[in-house]
Design an enzyme around this catalytic site. Sequence first.
Site, PDB file in Angstrom:
ATOM      1  N   ASP A   1       0.845  -1.212   0.000  1.00  0.00           N
ATOM      2  CA  ASP A   1       0.000   0.000   0.000  1.00  0.00           C
ATOM      3  C   ASP A   1       0.875   1.255   0.000  1.00  0.00           C
ATOM      4  O   ASP A   1       0.624   2.209  -0.729  1.00  0.00           O
ATOM      5  CB  ASP A   1      -0.887  -0.029   1.249  1.00  0.00           C
ATOM      6  CG  ASP A   1      -2.012   1.027   1.197  1.00  0.00           C
ATOM      7  OD1 ASP A   1      -2.474   1.442   2.268  1.00  0.00           O
ATOM      8  OD2 ASP A   1      -2.401   1.433   0.090  1.00  0.00           O
TER       9      ASP A   1
ATOM     10  N   LYS B   1       1.845 -15.396  -3.306  1.00  0.00           N
ATOM     11  CA  LYS B   1       2.268 -16.615  -4.037  1.00  0.00           C
ATOM     12  C   LYS B   1       3.181 -17.484  -3.179  1.00  0.00           C
ATOM     13  O   LYS B   1       3.099 -18.692  -3.212  1.00  0.00           O
ATOM     14  CB  LYS B   1       3.028 -16.242  -5.312  1.00  0.00           C
ATOM     15  CG  LYS B   1       2.495 -15.059  -6.092  1.00  0.00           C
ATOM     16  CD  LYS B   1       1.254 -15.331  -6.898  1.00  0.00           C
ATOM     17  CE  LYS B   1       1.539 -16.046  -8.205  1.00  0.00           C
ATOM     18  NZ  LYS B   1       0.289 -16.157  -9.006  1.00  0.00           N
TER      19      LYS B   1
ATOM     20  N   ASN C   1      -2.177 -11.114  -4.330  1.00  0.00           N
ATOM     21  CA  ASN C   1      -2.004 -12.560  -4.428  1.00  0.00           C
ATOM     22  C   ASN C   1      -0.702 -12.932  -3.729  1.00  0.00           C
ATOM     23  O   ASN C   1       0.385 -12.561  -4.175  1.00  0.00           O
ATOM     24  CB  ASN C   1      -1.956 -12.987  -5.906  1.00  0.00           C
ATOM     25  CG  ASN C   1      -3.330 -12.856  -6.542  1.00  0.00           C
ATOM     26  OD1 ASN C   1      -4.316 -13.294  -5.958  1.00  0.00           O
ATOM     27  ND2 ASN C   1      -3.393 -12.208  -7.683  1.00  0.00           N
TER      28      ASN C   1
ATOM     29  N   ARG D   1     -10.290  10.583 -12.166  1.00  0.00           N
ATOM     30  CA  ARG D   1      -9.719  10.660 -10.812  1.00  0.00           C
ATOM     31  C   ARG D   1      -9.126   9.320 -10.375  1.00  0.00           C
ATOM     32  O   ARG D   1      -8.630   9.183  -9.256  1.00  0.00           O
ATOM     33  CB  ARG D   1     -10.813  11.087  -9.815  1.00  0.00           C
ATOM     34  CG  ARG D   1     -11.175  12.566  -9.912  1.00  0.00           C
ATOM     35  CD  ARG D   1     -11.932  13.025  -8.677  1.00  0.00           C
ATOM     36  NE  ARG D   1     -13.253  12.400  -8.540  1.00  0.00           N
ATOM     37  CZ  ARG D   1     -13.649  11.802  -7.429  1.00  0.00           C
ATOM     38  NH1 ARG D   1     -12.837  11.686  -6.391  1.00  0.00           N
ATOM     39  NH2 ARG D   1     -14.860  11.271  -7.349  1.00  0.00           N
ATOM     40  N   LYS D   2      -9.221   8.287 -11.259  1.00  0.00           N
ATOM     41  CA  LYS D   2      -8.776   6.941 -10.893  1.00  0.00           C
ATOM     42  C   LYS D   2      -7.335   6.706 -11.355  1.00  0.00           C
ATOM     43  O   LYS D   2      -6.970   7.045 -12.479  1.00  0.00           O
ATOM     44  CB  LYS D   2      -9.687   5.877 -11.526  1.00  0.00           C
ATOM     45  CG  LYS D   2     -11.133   5.940 -11.037  1.00  0.00           C
ATOM     46  CD  LYS D   2     -11.956   4.763 -11.551  1.00  0.00           C
ATOM     47  CE  LYS D   2     -12.263   4.902 -13.025  1.00  0.00           C
ATOM     48  NZ  LYS D   2     -13.257   3.866 -13.451  1.00  0.00           N
TER      49      LYS D   2
END
Length: 207
Positions: free
Chosen positions: A128, A152, A150, A173-174
């Site tokens: 993050d 792994k 994920n 805005r993404k």
Amino acid sequence: RLLSSEKVSDKNHSLPKPCWGKDMRLLFDQFMKKCEDGSWIHLPSYEYIATQRSQDFPTFIHASELINKEKLSQGRLFTKSFEDGLGFEYVMFYNDAEKRIVCVFQGGPHLQGMPGFFHGGAIATMIDATVGMNAIVSGGIVMTANLNINFKRPIPLCSIVLINSQLDKIEGRKLLVSCNVQSVDEKILYTEATSLFVKLNPEKEFD
Ligand SMILES: CCCCC/C=C\C/C=C\C/C=C\C/C=C\CCCC(=O)SCCNC(=O)CCNC(=O)[C@H](O)C(C)(C)COP(=O)(O)OP(=O)(O)OC[C@H]1O[C@@H](n2cnc3c(N)ncnc32)[C@H](O)[C@@H]1OP(=O)(O)O
């Protein structure tokens, strides 16, 4: 101003420390070399976000009445809330042309999940922070809307790993950012993730 009470800690945690391992220093030196021609930028990292942009944060998030000033003054970046070497040691480098961030991350013994391995939440935190930084440098005041991870391979406790993050797309805005976590020799792929960040809209009322 709301955030002006933030203490500014001048300790830049993105510079070599006694607790950094050999690979951490080696990679730091390798990336600092890449910064010499300006293609890569070494990102500083402090305990408090006291940059101008974070001063604007409350105007962007209309839930500013939710921000408890007294609690805010005790606020500290989560990744900076461990003693040196016990939690999150990391240094990030940014390549603007490629819209990439590489984070060299050395996790400490207090990030344990299953005995002998990193906690999944600790790995998610560094993902993050890395994809988040990638979104911030391109999008300004953003928040994580979605993070898909994920796992792994389990990451042995106290490993030093590389987190490679790539800004894939900006749509209004993404901001879509993906990343993976690999061993420093890039032979082991531990983790893959995709994320969506949304630029906060100062006009938009939070319901
Ligand atoms: C933070 C920066 C401050 C300045 C920093 C300065 C210097 C940097 C120094 C240090 C940085 C250190 C730390 C920061 C590092 C990493 C950052 C960590 C960030 C976080 O750790 S942050 C905490 C977790 N995060 C939340 O606590 C957010 C809770 N949430 C909300 O606050 C809202 O949910 C919000 C704001 C996300 C969106 O709200 P909104 O109202 O503005 O936007 P809206 O809903 O209109 O969505 C617009 C378009 O995104 C699509 N969309 C939205 N959500 C989606 C989803 N989940 N999946 C798929 N699509 C989605 C919609 O479908 C629409 O798409 P379309 O336009 O195509 O219809």
